[in-house]
Enzyme design. Structure first.
Site, short mmCIF file in Angstrom:
data_model
loop_
_atom_site.label_atom_id
_atom_site.label_comp_id
_atom_site.label_asym_id
_atom_site.label_seq_id
_atom_site.Cartn_x
_atom_site.Cartn_y
_atom_site.Cartn_z
N ARG A 26 -13.59 -8.42 1.73
CA ARG A 26 -12.17 -8.18 1.49
C ARG A 26 -11.37 -9.45 1.82
O ARG A 26 -10.47 -9.85 1.09
CB ARG A 26 -11.66 -7.02 2.36
N CYS A 35 -16.35 1.75 0.66
CA CYS A 35 -15.14 0.98 0.96
C CYS A 35 -14.69 1.17 2.41
O CYS A 35 -13.99 0.33 2.95
CB CYS A 35 -14.02 1.35 -0.01
N ASP A 80 -17.14 7.53 -1.76
CA ASP A 80 -15.87 7.42 -1.03
C ASP A 80 -15.56 8.80 -0.45
O ASP A 80 -16.20 9.80 -0.83
CB ASP A 80 -14.76 6.94 -1.98
N HIS A 114 -7.32 0.70 -6.42
CA HIS A 114 -7.55 -0.13 -5.23
C HIS A 114 -8.25 -1.42 -5.67
O HIS A 114 -9.42 -1.66 -5.37
CB HIS A 114 -8.43 0.66 -4.24
N GLN A 142 -10.15 -3.89 -3.19
CA GLN A 142 -11.44 -3.38 -2.72
C GLN A 142 -12.52 -3.64 -3.77
O GLN A 142 -13.62 -4.07 -3.44
CB GLN A 142 -11.34 -1.87 -2.44
N ARG A 159 0.88 -1.17 0.00
CA ARG A 159 0.00 0.00 0.00
C ARG A 159 0.91 1.22 0.00
O ARG A 159 1.72 1.41 0.92
CB ARG A 159 -0.90 0.01 1.23
N1 NVA Z 1 -9.86 6.87 -1.46
C1 NVA Z 1 -9.52 6.43 -0.13
C2 NVA Z 1 -9.79 4.97 0.02
C3 NVA Z 1 -9.50 4.40 1.37
C4 NVA Z 1 -9.71 2.93 1.45
C5 NVA Z 1 -8.06 6.72 0.14
O1 NVA Z 1 -7.23 6.51 -0.77
O2 NVA Z 1 -7.73 7.18 1.23
N1 CP Z 2 -11.17 0.06 2.48
C1 CP Z 2 -9.91 -0.02 2.91
O1 CP Z 2 -8.98 -0.29 2.14
O2 CP Z 2 -9.74 0.16 4.25
P1 CP Z 2 -8.39 0.36 5.02
O3 CP Z 2 -7.82 1.68 4.61
O4 CP Z 2 -8.77 0.32 6.47
O5 CP Z 2 -7.43 -0.75 4.68
#
Ligand code: NVA
Ligand code: CP
Length: 301
Positions: free
Chosen positions: A288, A260, A220, A129, A132, A102
């Site tokens: 997930r 998500c 989101d 992502h 997800q 990540r």
């Molecule tokens: N768009 C959000 C998704 C989190 C799972 C982010 O990148 O923070």
């Molecule tokens: N939806 C998601 O990826 O959650 P986290 O940021 O908690 O991993």
């Protein structure tokens, strides 16, 4: 399939293979049927950003598959002090059987895959992502039985979720309607991809227009991880980009809602709509686990 770097890389058959395997693994988990197919394998999980779901679902999933998950906080690795990702990739490939990462830039994930010799899984970048979206498609299929022909609506930022949902939903035969404010559209590569589906894709500014006849609505956060400095400006730009009663009244009566998570109540979604659809949203979070177990199995077995 050698890696999972972004939805764009997956063939439609790959997506359905993952979803079918995920359903099977969910069944096996629920019925206590052992599925420790990754016994003796180790997954390294590199995190440059915070996480609740991704970390816990990958870690637990790897354990349930009989393997060993290794949490690696980037800030405590040499990569956090500037060691090139190309070298990190080659080193980790000598120890591990797979890497989940990540991070911010998609190129970092692509480089890890290019320079390493083990499967790489994207656990979220600024661009995409995919894990997800696989869980999202799995959840929508559970509720609606079939994906083809469903109308999806996404309201909000043209971010990693919008990008991956657009590609994933189009690939499985859904109709995609996005409502994003000007200046916050999805990535150019995604809009280019969507041109291949002129009858199934729509990008508008008005959330009400996008919500008409939706079978499933997604949203989101207005400011993603790494955009904290823009939060104030974004709060202004995204006024009205919210899933609320008015939006739900335009969708089909049995429309489902997905998020998500984490969610910012009263920003992109009202507390009321969130709580009315909480079961669907937490099923999505649960999935997930199952979807990623399927991905790990397909890549690492
Ligand atoms: N768009 C959000 C998704 C989190 C799972 C982010 O990148 O923070
Ligand atoms: N939806 C998601 O990826 O959650 P986290 O940021 O908690 O991993």
């Amino acid at each position: 399939m050698k890696h999972l770097l972004k939805m764009m890389d997956l063939e439609t058959e790959d997506i359905f293979e993952i979803l079918n395997l995920a359903d099977q693994l969910k069944y096996e988990q629920a019925h206590g049927i052992p599925h420790n197919h990754l016994k003796g394998k180790t997954l390294g999980m590199i995190f440059q950003k915070a996480s609740t779901r991704t970390r816990v679902s990958f870690e637990t999933g790897m354990y349930q598959l009989g393997g060993h998950p290794l949490f690696l906080s980037a800030s405590e690795m040499q990569i956090g002090r500037g060691e090139p990702v190309q070298d990190t990739a080659r080193v980790l490939s000598r120890y591990l059987d797979g890497i989940m990462i990540r991070t911010f830039q998609q190129s970092e994930v692509e480089n890890l895959a290019e320079y390493g010799s083990i499967p790489v899984i994207n656990g979220l970048t600024d661009l995409s992502h995919p894990c997800q979206v696989l869980a999202d498609l799995m959840t929508v299929r559970e509720y609606k039985n079939n994906l083809e022909g469903l109308n999806m609506c996404y309201i909000g930022d043209g971010n990693n979720m919008a990008n991956s949902l657009t590609v994933g939903c189009l690939k499985v035969g859904m109709n995609v309607s996005l409502a994003c404010p000007e200046g916050y559209y999805p990535a150019p590569t995604v809009l280019e991809f969507a041109k291949k589906y002129p009858n199934n894709f729509k990008l508008v500014n008005d959330p009400k227009e996008a919500a008409v006849d939706a079978d499933v609505l997604f949203t989101d956060v207005w400011a993603s991880m790494g955009q904290e400095g823009e939060a104030e400006q974004r709060r202004k730009a995204f006024v009205g980009y919210q899933i609320n009663d008015e939006i739900m009244s335009l969708a089909k009566p049995d429309a489902m809602v997905q998020h998500c998570l984490p969610a910012h109540r009263e920003e992109e979604i009202t507390t009321k709509v969130f709580e009315q659809h909480a079961n669907q949203i937490f099923d999505e979070a649960e999935n997930r686990l199952h979807a990623q177990k399927a991905v790990m199995l397909m890549l690492m077995k």
